[in-house]
Design a protein around this motif. Structure first.
Motif, short mmCIF file in Angstrom:
data_model
loop_
_atom_site.label_atom_id
_atom_site.label_comp_id
_atom_site.label_asym_id
_atom_site.label_seq_id
_atom_site.Cartn_x
_atom_site.Cartn_y
_atom_site.Cartn_z
N GLY A 39 -1.54 3.77 13.25
CA GLY A 39 -0.88 2.69 13.97
C GLY A 39 -0.66 1.44 13.13
O GLY A 39 -0.45 0.36 13.68
N GLN A 40 -0.71 1.59 11.81
CA GLN A 40 -0.51 0.45 10.92
C GLN A 40 0.93 0.41 10.42
O GLN A 40 1.58 1.44 10.28
CB GLN A 40 -1.48 0.54 9.73
N PRO A 41 1.45 -0.78 10.13
CA PRO A 41 2.85 -0.88 9.68
C PRO A 41 3.04 -0.36 8.26
O PRO A 41 2.13 -0.43 7.44
CB PRO A 41 3.13 -2.39 9.74
N VAL A 42 4.22 0.16 7.98
CA VAL A 42 4.57 0.60 6.64
C VAL A 42 5.71 -0.24 6.06
O VAL A 42 5.99 -0.16 4.85
CB VAL A 42 4.97 2.09 6.61
N GLU B 55 0.51 8.03 1.94
CA GLU B 55 -0.05 6.79 2.47
C GLU B 55 0.75 6.30 3.67
O GLU B 55 0.19 5.77 4.63
CB GLU B 55 -0.07 5.71 1.38
N MET B 56 2.05 6.50 3.64
CA MET B 56 2.89 6.09 4.77
C MET B 56 2.52 6.88 6.02
O MET B 56 2.37 6.32 7.11
CB MET B 56 4.37 6.27 4.43
N LEU B 57 2.38 8.21 5.88
CA LEU B 57 2.00 9.04 7.03
C LEU B 57 0.61 8.65 7.54
O LEU B 57 0.38 8.59 8.76
CB LEU B 57 2.03 10.52 6.64
N LYS B 58 -0.30 8.38 6.65
CA LYS B 58 -1.65 7.99 7.04
C LYS B 58 -1.63 6.69 7.84
O LYS B 58 -2.27 6.58 8.90
CB LYS B 58 -2.51 7.82 5.78
N ARG B 59 -0.87 5.72 7.38
CA ARG B 59 -0.81 4.43 8.08
C ARG B 59 -0.12 4.57 9.43
O ARG B 59 -0.50 3.93 10.41
CB ARG B 59 -0.11 3.40 7.21
N PRO C 264 9.28 1.97 -9.29
CA PRO C 264 8.54 2.09 -8.02
C PRO C 264 9.14 3.17 -7.13
O PRO C 264 10.35 3.37 -7.10
CB PRO C 264 8.73 0.70 -7.39
N PHE C 265 8.29 3.88 -6.41
CA PHE C 265 8.78 4.87 -5.44
C PHE C 265 7.80 4.93 -4.28
O PHE C 265 6.63 4.57 -4.41
CB PHE C 265 8.98 6.25 -6.10
N GLU D 34 0.80 -1.21 0.00
CA GLU D 34 0.00 0.00 0.00
C GLU D 34 0.84 1.27 0.00
O GLU D 34 0.35 2.36 -0.33
CB GLU D 34 -0.94 0.02 1.20
N CYS D 35 2.13 1.16 0.36
CA CYS D 35 2.99 2.33 0.47
C CYS D 35 3.93 2.51 -0.72
O CYS D 35 4.86 3.31 -0.66
CB CYS D 35 3.81 2.26 1.76
#
Length: 400
Positions: free
Chosen positions: A74-77, A66-70, A60-61, A51-52
């Motif tokens: 409290g979700q892993p990135v 999405e990383m900040l949102k997760r 790919p980059f 997802e990130c």
């Protein structure tokens, strides 16, 4: 960023640079996405949760939003196992059925598949290495059909202790407790030992026995254990890289003009983030022909934010039994010691996670070299190629 940074993984790219004014305490730092290539045990798609990562028409980059949102949720990135992936140790098979000092084990340690090719006029054939503070040398003198033939193991430590274990044909009528019969009808071997202290060149050798001093007994146990493990590492390492691969890479058209490893210009070039240097078989150094070798180097930023230079050496090595394998060595250099000749670590004896790094880097280097060679044959030379190389490729018809 003010203050200190502490964590398992610190990643910075050209798009997202990180400057830390305080102290860094991270297990792993990656300054370029290329550092996530296969030679480090992972790639970006595997490191980050899907997802990130934005993976569309371009390379790919990371998807910052999405990383900040997760993270806020409290979700892993990242997949946590990849923080420690580069520390994984190889699963090295043990080459010895037991670890006793026996004639059978000494024969395994002195097998021609472990010994280098010996010149016709040489009576002694040996291999040797330092591992931490332990020195080991394994030697074979003469041939089994000649008088005076023997095999020996020499151990030395940094406390000026030296031990020599010697195995030689025994008198058939001898009743010595140190006599070893390998198999009925095969040679009868006598194993003996001697030790001395290297405080001066004239120190005398003494007979080694179970009553020898404690430091000598310790040298015997540690030296023997180190030797067995190192030979197992060697046999494992030679199975990881095909000698044919090194031959093929050194024969690529992109390599051809770089035909003098000991010349400042003609020994190699940068391709992308990697530096390649080439030595063809038989090239002379100090009047001695040298074996074929491929060297791959790179610069990277360590966990403290310092730029480091490291080089891996892949050398084709001929054995006394006619086999060929790839020796794997490593050197590291910092700005402070760049004037000094770097110490080469023999990873084929040392083993460990760095041996796996060397294999993975070679795979990354193979991909880069093959792509550069394909580009050259399509009329596009490497960006950093020197003018003499371009002239050579033009003379071969690779470039117009």
């Amino acid at each position: 960023m003010r203050g200190n940074v502490e964590g398992g993984l610190l990643v910075s790219t050209e798009q997202y640079t990180i400057q830390v004014q305080g102290q860094r305490n991270v297990k792993r730092q990656l300054a370029e996405w290329e550092d996530l290539g296969p030679w480090r045990g992972s790639d970006m798609l595997a490191l980050l949760v899907p997802e990130c990562v934005i993976d569309e028409d371009t390379d790919p980059f990371p998807w910052r939003e999405e990383m900040l949102k997760r993270l806020q949720q409290g979700q892993p990135v990242i997949n946590r196992k990849y923080i420690h992936a580069y520390e994984s140790e190889p699963d090295v098979p043990d080459c010895f059925e037991d670890h006793r000092v026996t004639a059978e084990n000494i024969e395994r340690l002195t097998h021609p598949s472990l010994l280098p090719v010996r010149e016709d006029d040489e009576l002694l054939n040996s291999y040797e290495f330092w591992l931490d503070e332990q020195f080991c040398r394994v030697s074979v003198y003469g041939d089994e059909q000649t008088e005076g033939y023997f095999r020996s193991l020499y151990f030395q430590d940094d406390h000026n202790c030296a031990l020599l274990l010697k195995m030689e044909p025994a008198d058939q009528g001898s009743n010595s407790p140190n006599k070893h019969i390998v198999q009925p009808g095969e040679p009868v071997w006598m194993i003996s030992g001697a030790y001395r202290y290297l405080h001066n060149e004239n120190s005398e050798w003494n007979v080694f026995s179970e009553n020898s001093p404690a430091d000598i007994q310790q040298l015997s146990e540690q030296g023997w254990s180190t030797l067995l493990q190192s030979v197992s590492n060697y046999q494992y390492a030679r199975s990881l890289i095909s000698n044919q691969l090194i031959h093929e890479l050194l024969a690529l058209p992109v390599v051809e003009p770089y035909d003098d490893y000991y010349d400042d210009d003609r020994h190699g070039l940068w391709i992308g983030e990697l530096y390649f240097a080439f030595r063809q078989a038989g090239q002379m150094s100090n009047g001695v022909p040298r074996p074929a070798m491929l060297r791959i180097g790179r610069e990277y930023v360590d966990a403290q934010g310092e730029t480091q230079v490291e080089k891996y050496y892949y050398t084709l090595h001929q054995h006394a039994d006619g086999s060929e394998s790839v020796l794997i060595e490593y050197s590291a250099q910092t700005d402070e010691d760049e004037e000094e000749e770097p110490l080469l670590l023999e990873l084929h004896y040392i083993g460990g996670s760095q041996l796996l790094h060397a294999v993975q880097l070679l795979e990354r280097g193979r991909q880069v070299l093959i792509q550069a060679n394909e580009d050259l044959l399509n009329g596009e030379p490497p960006y950093a190629a020197e003018s003499f190389a371009k002239r050579f490729w033009k003379s071969k018809g690779y470039l117009k």
